[in-house]
Scaffold this motif. Structure first.
Motif, short mmCIF file in Angstrom:
data_model
loop_
_atom_site.label_atom_id
_atom_site.label_comp_id
_atom_site.label_asym_id
_atom_site.label_seq_id
_atom_site.Cartn_x
_atom_site.Cartn_y
_atom_site.Cartn_z
N ASN A 30 0.83 -1.20 0.00
CA ASN A 30 0.00 0.00 0.00
C ASN A 30 0.87 1.25 0.00
OD1 ASN A 30 -2.26 -1.63 0.05
ND2 ASN A 30 -2.69 -1.32 2.22
N ARG A 31 1.90 1.26 0.83
CA ARG A 31 2.82 2.40 0.85
C ARG A 31 3.52 2.57 -0.49
NH1 ARG A 31 5.93 3.65 6.46
NH2 ARG A 31 4.08 3.86 7.78
N LEU A 32 3.89 1.45 -1.10
CA LEU A 32 4.58 1.50 -2.38
C LEU A 32 3.77 2.25 -3.42
CD1 LEU A 32 7.03 0.43 -4.04
CD2 LEU A 32 5.65 -1.60 -4.53
N ARG A 33 2.47 2.10 -3.38
CA ARG A 33 1.60 2.74 -4.36
C ARG A 33 1.17 4.15 -3.97
NH1 ARG A 33 -2.50 -2.30 -5.74
NH2 ARG A 33 -1.54 -2.88 -7.71
N HIS A 34 1.50 4.58 -2.76
CA HIS A 34 1.06 5.89 -2.28
C HIS A 34 2.16 6.92 -2.51
CE1 HIS A 34 -0.68 8.96 0.31
NE2 HIS A 34 -1.77 8.23 0.38
N PRO A 35 1.84 8.09 -3.05
CA PRO A 35 2.88 9.07 -3.40
C PRO A 35 3.63 9.65 -2.21
CG PRO A 35 0.69 9.99 -3.71
CD PRO A 35 0.49 8.54 -3.46
N ALA A 36 3.20 9.38 -0.99
CA ALA A 36 3.89 9.92 0.18
C ALA A 36 5.11 9.08 0.57
CB ALA A 36 2.93 10.03 1.36
N PHE A 37 5.29 7.92 -0.06
CA PHE A 37 6.35 7.00 0.36
C PHE A 37 7.30 6.71 -0.80
CE2 PHE A 37 2.67 6.15 3.05
CZ PHE A 37 3.23 6.19 4.32
N PRO A 38 8.45 6.07 -0.53
CA PRO A 38 9.35 5.68 -1.62
C PRO A 38 8.67 4.77 -2.63
CG PRO A 38 10.49 5.55 0.49
CD PRO A 38 9.03 5.80 0.81
N LYS A 39 9.24 4.71 -3.82
CA LYS A 39 8.59 3.99 -4.92
C LYS A 39 9.20 2.62 -5.20
CE LYS A 39 9.22 7.23 -7.93
NZ LYS A 39 9.26 7.95 -9.22
N THR A 40 10.02 2.10 -4.30
CA THR A 40 10.52 0.73 -4.42
C THR A 40 10.19 -0.03 -3.14
OG1 THR A 40 12.71 1.24 -3.50
CG2 THR A 40 12.43 1.46 -5.90
N VAL A 41 10.13 -1.34 -3.24
CA VAL A 41 9.84 -2.16 -2.07
C VAL A 41 10.92 -1.97 -1.01
CG1 VAL A 41 9.54 -4.52 -1.22
CG2 VAL A 41 8.57 -3.85 -3.43
N CYS A 42 12.18 -2.06 -1.43
CA CYS A 42 13.28 -1.90 -0.47
C CYS A 42 13.31 -0.48 0.09
CB CYS A 42 14.61 -2.23 -1.13
SG CYS A 42 14.80 -3.98 -1.58
N GLY A 43 12.96 0.50 -0.74
CA GLY A 43 12.91 1.88 -0.27
C GLY A 43 11.88 2.08 0.82
N VAL A 44 10.72 1.44 0.66
CA VAL A 44 9.66 1.54 1.67
C VAL A 44 10.10 0.87 2.98
CG1 VAL A 44 7.34 0.74 2.29
CG2 VAL A 44 7.76 1.74 0.04
N ILE A 45 10.64 -0.34 2.87
CA ILE A 45 11.02 -1.10 4.06
C ILE A 45 12.12 -0.39 4.83
CG2 ILE A 45 12.14 -3.23 4.84
CD1 ILE A 45 9.33 -3.78 4.19
N PHE A 46 13.11 0.14 4.13
CA PHE A 46 14.27 0.71 4.81
C PHE A 46 14.28 2.24 4.79
CE2 PHE A 46 15.47 -3.64 4.02
CZ PHE A 46 16.17 -3.97 5.17
N GLU A 47 13.11 2.84 4.67
CA GLU A 47 13.02 4.29 4.74
C GLU A 47 13.49 4.77 6.12
OE1 GLU A 47 9.78 7.92 4.02
OE2 GLU A 47 9.10 5.83 4.15
N GLY A 48 14.43 5.69 6.12
CA GLY A 48 14.95 6.21 7.37
C GLY A 48 16.06 5.39 7.98
#
Length: 455
Positions: free
Chosen positions: A133-151
């Protein structure tokens, strides 16, 4: 006249009055000197609720918590009502990247679900859905690894706490737990949806209260985890419309448990092994310079078929990359691979056991516009059944006597899993028949190339 004598109080009444006086003095004194334990009321949490308008991208706040005891946090969370608005299931997501990117995305998602939810199937599926869900939302990173390891570059404030609290160095999952997490990640990236969490983008355990909770709607509880989505338009399905990227980054801290995130790890080992094998077989480089070996651009005239033993530990998603490197720039190439060295043939034809044991096959014929990668799905399940080898049965032909025997070409066993039209034999200048030059099947044409870790 005599005066009447005064009436005297009965003895029992005097005793009652005396006791009452003692109690009236003693009890307050006891309370003052020994105050009873009075339970403190639950801390009241003042929250500010704001609905972000559609014209403004909602901020992604760092994960910081209100200072509450676990008991107070649970009491507060219990007081927050679930949203009564519709909670539709998310649309299926299907990863569209190449094999290496898919391998990295799979392991990032597997690490996320396992370290966040533990070895719990339902919890892992719920976390996987939040990530997508985050992957598809413009407020979050656009890759799976980017979402998981954000920050992950911060010591605090990661979106997923395990990414910056050194959990990956403090605990290593068992092989079975890692396998189950990867299976859940693989299914999620192939379109499996966990419906209960809907379009939730946030979650937390019920014994903490993050500051961001006030701006979101509580939609569902899964065990001890509570799931939330943004209020207003940003929590509705149309908001989840961002085009994602399939170019997954390498996450260095995943290297201890993921070959896909080792800098050149598995592929470098495979390259080195093929280089050694090429040198041993005397394959020359494409430029024809003697003594210089090139494992993936060998240009020997009959070197278009490879029988390979795959190195231990290489993920199935990387097999196509290894095959493409082995075939190099050949217009026609057949790459057949086994995970068991004992079953890997030295030459054609193949036995029935060797066909059944084949793990992977790659077929290329650029003139015919054919390029196929197939897995043995009994060993390595694939999300798309069209990527699975057909289970073939080799039959022994029974010769039928005829009045005028017609000479026939020696039958050549098909490589298991290769789905193609039969090659038509063409007469050469001497009148003899031979297999199509695009896919030579003679024993001399097959290269037996054991890779890393195999004898």
């Amino acid at each position: 006249m005599t005066r009447p004598s005064q009436a005297r109080s009965p003895a029992w009444l005097c005793a009652v009055l005396a006791a009452t006086a003692i109690v009236a003095v003693a009890v307050p004194a006891l309370v003052v000197t020994h105050p009873p334990a009075i339970s403190q009321p639950h801390t009241r949490v003042a929250v500010h609720r704001r609905v972000v308008p559609a014209a403004e991208l909602p901020p992604v706040e760092p994960v910081t918590f209100i200072d509450l005891t676990p008991e107070d946090a649970k009491a507060f969370n219990a007081s927050v009502l679930f949203s009564d608005l519709p909670n539709p299931a998310a649309r299926p997501f299907r990863f569209a990247g190449g094999s290496e990117d898919r391998a990295r995305a799979t392991d990032c998602l597997a690490a996320g679900v396992l370290y966040e939810a533990g070895d719990d199937t339902e919890g892992e599926r719920a976390v996987a859905q939040v990530v997508l869900n985050r992957l598809r939302h413009p407020a979050f990173p656009k890759t799976v690894c980017g979402v998981i390891f954000e920050g992950q570059e911060r010591s605090t404030g990661c979106q997923f706490s395990f990414a910056c609290d050194h959990a990956l160095t403090r605990w290593t999952p068992t092989a079975d737990a890692w396998r189950r997490a990867r299976e859940i990640a693989t299914m999620a990236l192939a379109g499996t949806v966990y419906r209960p969490v809907g379009y939730a983008t946030h979650y937390h355990t019920d014994w903490v209260v993050p500051y961001w909770q006030a701006s979101l709607d509580k939609v569902v509880a899964v065990h001890s985890h509570l799931f939330f989505r943004w209020t207003g338009w940003w929590g509705t399905p149309p908001a989840f419309n961002r085009q994602v990227s399939s170019s997954e980054p390498v996450i260095a801290q995943l290297a201890p448990i993921s070959d896909a995130h080792k800098m050149g790890g598995a592929l470098a080992e495979a390259d080195a092994a093929l280089l050694d094998a090429s040198a041993a077989l005397g394959l020359v480089a494409a430029d024809g310079v003697a003594g210089e070996t090139a494992p993936f651009t060998a240009s020997a005239g009959d070197g278009d078929s490879f029988f390979v033993t795959l190195p231990w530990g290489v993920q199935p998603e990387l097999y196509p990359t290894i095959a493409a490197k082995a075939c190099g720039e050949r217009k026609a190439c057949r790459f057949s691979a086994w995970s068991d060295a004992a079953k890997t043939p030295a030459a054609a034809p193949l036995t029935a056991d060797q066909v059944a044991a084949m793990a992977f096959s790659y077929l290329r014929d650029r003139d015919a516009g054919v390029e196929r990668t197939l897995w043995n799905c009994t060993k390595y399940p694939r999300p798309d059944r069209h990527q699975c080898m057909k289970q073939q049965v080799l039959l022994t032909a029974v010769p039928v006597a005829t009045a005028t025997p017609v000479p026939t070409a020696t039958p050549v066993a098909e490589l298991g899993g290769v789905r193609r039209k039969g090659d038509a034999a063409a007469p050469d200048t001497a009148g003899a028949k031979r297999p199509s030059s695009a896919f030579p099947s003679a024993a001399s044409s097959a290269r037996h190339l054991p890779l890393a870790g195999q004898p």
